[in-house]
Write an enzyme that holds these catalytic residues in place. Structure first.
Site, PDB file in Angstrom:
ATOM      1  N   ARG A   1     -19.762   5.738   3.472  1.00 36.80           N
ATOM      2  CA  ARG A   1     -19.792   6.108   2.048  1.00 36.80           C
ATOM      3  C   ARG A   1     -21.169   5.808   1.461  1.00 36.80           C
ATOM      4  NH1 ARG A   1     -14.739   2.958  -0.239  1.00 36.80           N
ATOM      5  NH2 ARG A   1     -15.299   1.619   1.518  1.00 36.80           N
TER       6      ARG A   1
ATOM      7  N   ASN B   1     -24.516  -7.393  -8.335  1.00 37.06           N
ATOM      8  CA  ASN B   1     -24.812  -6.238  -7.490  1.00 37.06           C
ATOM      9  C   ASN B   1     -26.097  -5.541  -7.943  1.00 37.06           C
ATOM     10  OD1 ASN B   1     -22.730  -6.663  -5.779  1.00 37.06           O
ATOM     11  ND2 ASN B   1     -21.522  -4.884  -6.357  1.00 37.06           N
TER      12      ASN B   1
ATOM     13  N   ASP C   1       0.868  -1.187   0.000  1.00 38.51           N
ATOM     14  CA  ASP C   1       0.000   0.000   0.000  1.00 38.51           C
ATOM     15  C   ASP C   1       0.899   1.229   0.000  1.00 38.51           C
ATOM     16  OD1 ASP C   1      -3.236   0.388   0.831  1.00 38.51           O
ATOM     17  OD2 ASP C   1      -1.946   2.148   1.068  1.00 38.51           O
TER      18      ASP C   1
ATOM     19  N   CYS D   1     -20.524   0.102  -2.885  1.00 40.62           N
ATOM     20  CA  CYS D   1     -20.620  -0.782  -4.061  1.00 40.62           C
ATOM     21  C   CYS D   1     -21.898  -0.600  -4.871  1.00 40.62           C
ATOM     22  CB  CYS D   1     -20.492  -2.233  -3.612  1.00 40.62           C
ATOM     23  SG  CYS D   1     -18.980  -2.515  -2.693  1.00 40.62           S
TER      24      CYS D   1
ATOM     25  N   THR E   1     -12.127   1.944  -7.540  1.00 41.72           N
ATOM     26  CA  THR E   1     -12.602   2.380  -8.871  1.00 41.72           C
ATOM     27  C   THR E   1     -13.834   3.263  -8.635  1.00 41.72           C
ATOM     28  OG1 THR E   1     -13.871   0.308  -9.040  1.00 41.72           O
ATOM     29  CG2 THR E   1     -11.775   0.384 -10.194  1.00 41.72           C
TER      30      THR E   1
ATOM     31  N   LEU F   1     -34.058  -9.486   1.701  1.00 45.43           N
ATOM     32  CA  LEU F   1     -35.467  -9.122   1.639  1.00 45.43           C
ATOM     33  C   LEU F   1     -35.798  -8.211   2.828  1.00 45.43           C
ATOM     34  CD1 LEU F   1     -37.600 -10.101  -0.464  1.00 45.43           C
ATOM     35  CD2 LEU F   1     -38.444 -11.679   1.254  1.00 45.43           C
TER      36      LEU F   1
HETATM   37  C1  UGA Z   1     -22.204  -5.641  -1.681  1.00 41.20           C
HETATM   38  C2  UGA Z   1     -22.534  -7.093  -2.091  1.00 41.20           C
HETATM   39  O1  UGA Z   1     -23.499  -7.670  -1.189  1.00 41.20           O
HETATM   40  C3  UGA Z   1     -21.259  -7.952  -2.062  1.00 41.20           C
HETATM   41  O2  UGA Z   1     -21.571  -9.255  -2.557  1.00 41.20           O
HETATM   42  C4  UGA Z   1     -20.210  -7.299  -2.997  1.00 41.20           C
HETATM   43  O3  UGA Z   1     -18.979  -8.004  -2.928  1.00 41.20           O
HETATM   44  C5  UGA Z   1     -19.962  -5.858  -2.539  1.00 41.20           C
HETATM   45  O4  UGA Z   1     -21.202  -5.130  -2.562  1.00 41.20           O
HETATM   46  C6  UGA Z   1     -18.970  -5.243  -3.513  1.00 41.20           C
HETATM   47  O5  UGA Z   1     -19.300  -5.167  -4.703  1.00 41.20           O
HETATM   48  O6  UGA Z   1     -17.828  -4.974  -3.112  1.00 41.20           O
HETATM   49  P1  UGA Z   1     -21.772  -4.373   0.666  1.00 41.20           P
HETATM   50  O7  UGA Z   1     -21.855  -3.104  -0.135  1.00 41.20           O
HETATM   51  O8  UGA Z   1     -20.651  -4.560   1.630  1.00 41.20           O
HETATM   52  O9  UGA Z   1     -21.732  -5.653  -0.336  1.00 41.20           O
HETATM   53  O10 UGA Z   1     -23.118  -4.457   1.503  1.00 41.20           O
HETATM   54  P2  UGA Z   1     -24.504  -5.260   1.469  1.00 41.20           P
HETATM   55  O11 UGA Z   1     -24.590  -6.108   2.666  1.00 41.20           O
HETATM   56  O12 UGA Z   1     -24.733  -5.896   0.160  1.00 41.20           O
HETATM   57  O13 UGA Z   1     -25.530  -4.042   1.665  1.00 41.20           O
HETATM   58  C7  UGA Z   1     -25.674  -3.029   0.669  1.00 41.20           C
HETATM   59  C8  UGA Z   1     -26.815  -2.103   1.038  1.00 41.20           C
HETATM   60  O14 UGA Z   1     -28.063  -2.783   0.934  1.00 41.20           O
HETATM   61  C9  UGA Z   1     -26.746  -1.576   2.475  1.00 41.20           C
HETATM   62  O15 UGA Z   1     -27.138  -0.222   2.478  1.00 41.20           O
HETATM   63  C10 UGA Z   1     -27.751  -2.439   3.233  1.00 41.20           C
HETATM   64  O16 UGA Z   1     -28.307  -1.839   4.377  1.00 41.20           O
HETATM   65  C11 UGA Z   1     -28.797  -2.652   2.146  1.00 41.20           C
HETATM   66  N1  UGA Z   1     -29.606  -3.876   2.358  1.00 41.20           N
HETATM   67  C12 UGA Z   1     -29.034  -5.108   2.243  1.00 41.20           C
HETATM   68  C13 UGA Z   1     -30.955  -3.748   2.636  1.00 41.20           C
HETATM   69  O17 UGA Z   1     -31.505  -2.616   2.749  1.00 41.20           O
HETATM   70  N2  UGA Z   1     -31.705  -4.870   2.777  1.00 41.20           N
HETATM   71  C14 UGA Z   1     -31.169  -6.121   2.671  1.00 41.20           C
HETATM   72  O18 UGA Z   1     -31.932  -7.107   2.816  1.00 41.20           O
HETATM   73  C15 UGA Z   1     -29.806  -6.235   2.408  1.00 41.20           C
END
Ligand code: UGA
Length: 429
Positions: A326, A204, A31, A256, A87, A246
């Site tokens: 973020r 995603n 890094d 992401c 990115t 859900l």
């Molecule tokens: C997401 C994907 O789930 C990962 O598989 C992927 O590797 C990652 O992006 C990435 O591309 O690096 P992440 O952003 O860490 O992971 O978080 P998530 O758990 O997916 O949640 C994303 C958003 O959706 C959050 O704001 C969360 O609160 C919301 N969410 C998630 C809901 O509102 N309801 C749900 O049932 C699940």
């Protein structure tokens, strides 16, 4: 076991490095942030991620995990070089690949012949040929190996994935990259580079679409006076729908989904394709966050507390289990509210406001709730579900809590004279 280097020690890079060391590989994490490298060498991690610090420490003590700032020394003997660089989203929605491009240019003359450059960063479809051009070496393999880990459960997601995805335009390179994961039980999908990049973006996008569907359904339940909780339970029992992803909430955020949906739309439009469904998922998500803010105002007005109102936000992180703000829906919603109320008081156990002076961050939930006309639960931290309603009642000036994460026990709160409101749930249920 392989000699691996990882460039970029952020969420994905640090987790990848520490996890690969934990399954026996020799890993050098590189890094360019000297302060971060010194911290990591002491086993201190700069982010909050459950379980990560433990495997970083054991990697360090086994000698299988080392950190350096020196790119040349770090990649000198590596068979595999992972790119885990940001990115970020550009103003036009496309992904900014300049960090990756700069590193790949520098790497060209430094790599050992026969080594493989693997990009984990979410890269626009067609990055394989861009990297080939920038490397300017025919004796180096190139593969895409998108990561599916989530913040907050990164270590277990990495070590027990649903699938490992590898894309390369050279099948032999794909097989070599697969050997890194030979101890995993998960299916390994090897395909061409563009298809792997497409799978990552569509995964995603599909999940974001699913959550937008749930959040709009919550507001639909309000409109038709159905009970969202029962509706979701009924839906989830159909295995074609399933219960995962859900959970309704204040909208999807993080580093992401917002960025990747925009980049997908940008790529689609570059190819003359209008990805209607995803475009509308993004619009739906923006509207949902505006609607949550509008609900706060409506609740304040209904309780004659709109003028000079004090709002308390419980939660700032984009979801529980992380300190990451973020593209957090919490902050977006608070910004929508900002001009309509006198003060916004916030509490989050890990996330901070990065010196944003617009809101006041307090150090305990009860302090944040002091004098509040309304409280809004914006992140699903367990500690909010454990709060004592009697203490809350004593702290607040008003008696309404908008629970956007569906974690508070309405009945218990009602018995203490507090009204918990959630989108899609009838008030008297
Ligand atoms: C997401 C994907 O789930 C990962 O598989 C992927 O590797 C990652 O992006 C990435 O591309 O690096 P992440 O952003 O860490 O992971 O978080 P998530 O758990 O997916 O949640 C994303 C958003 O959706 C959050 O704001 C969360 O609160 C919301 N969410 C998630 C809901 O509102 N309801 C749900 O049932 C699940």
């Amino acid at each position: 076991m392989s000699d691996i280097s990882i460039i970029g020690a952020g969420y994905v890079g640090l987790t990848t490095g520490a996890c690969l060391a934990s399954i026996g590989h020799h890993v050098t994490c590189i890094d360019n942030d000297a302060r971060k490298v010194s911290m990591l060498e002491l086993g201190e991690i700069p982010i909050f991620e459950p379980g990560l610090q433990d495997i970083v420490k054991s990697g360090l003590s086994s000698g299988r995990l080392v950190f350096t700032e020196n790119l040349k020394a770090g990649v000198k003997s590596s068979e595999f070089v992972f790119l885990c660089l940001p990115t970020p989203e550009q103003p036009d929605g496309s992904a900014d690949t300049s960090y990756v491009e700069a590193v790949v240019r520098d790497l060209g003359p430094l790599l050992k012949s026969g080594s493989v450059v693997i990009y984990k960063s979410t890269m626009p479809i067609r990055s394989h040929s861009l990297i080939r051009k920038l490397l300017n070496r025919d004796d180096i393999g190139i593969a895409s190996n998108p990561e599916f880990l989530r913040e907050g459960s990164a270590v277990s997601d990495f070590l027990t994935p649903d699938r490992v995805l590898i894309g390369s335009d050279d099948a032999h390179v794909g097989e070599r990259v697969a050997s890194i994961y030979s101890s995993f039980e998960a299916p390994i999908v090897i395909t061409d580079a563009k298809s792997a990049e497409t799978i990552k973006y569509l995964s995603n996008a599909y999940l974001a679409l699913k959550i937008s569907f749930v959040n709009e359904s919550a507001r639909f339940c309000d409109a038709v006076d159905s009970n969202l909780k029962d509706v979701l339970y009924g839906l989830s029992l159909d295995p074609r729908i399933g219960s995962q992803f859900l959970s309704p909430g204040p909208g999807w955020g993080g580093s992401c989904f917002p960025k990747d949906t925009k980049a997908l739309l940008h790529t689609a439009s570059d190819h003359g394709f209008d990805f209607n469904l995803i475009r509308h998922a993004v619009i739906s998500n923006d509207i949902h966050q505006e609607e949550i803010a509008a609900s706060v105002i409506r609740l304040l007005t209904a309780n004659q507390r709109h003028q000079g109102a004090v709002v308390t936000a419980l939660g700032l992180a984009f979801k529980a289990g992380t300190d990451d703000t973020r593209r957090s829906p919490a902050l977006t919603i608070l910004r929508h509210l900002q001009d309509h109320v006198k003060e916004i008081r916030c509490y989050d156990p890990f996330a901070d406001l990065n010196d944003d002076p617009s809101f006041t961050r307090l150090t305990t939930p009860l302090e944040a709730l002091k004098g509040a006309d309304i409280a809004v639960v914006l992140t699903e931290w367990d500690e909010f579900a454990q709060l004592n309603p009697a203490d809350i009642k004593n702290s607040m000036r008003g008696n309404v809590i908008l629970d956007t994460r569906y974690i508070l026990d309405k009945e218990m709160y009602r018995s203490h004279g507090l009204v918990v409101v959630s989108v899609g749930i009838p008030r008297n249920s």
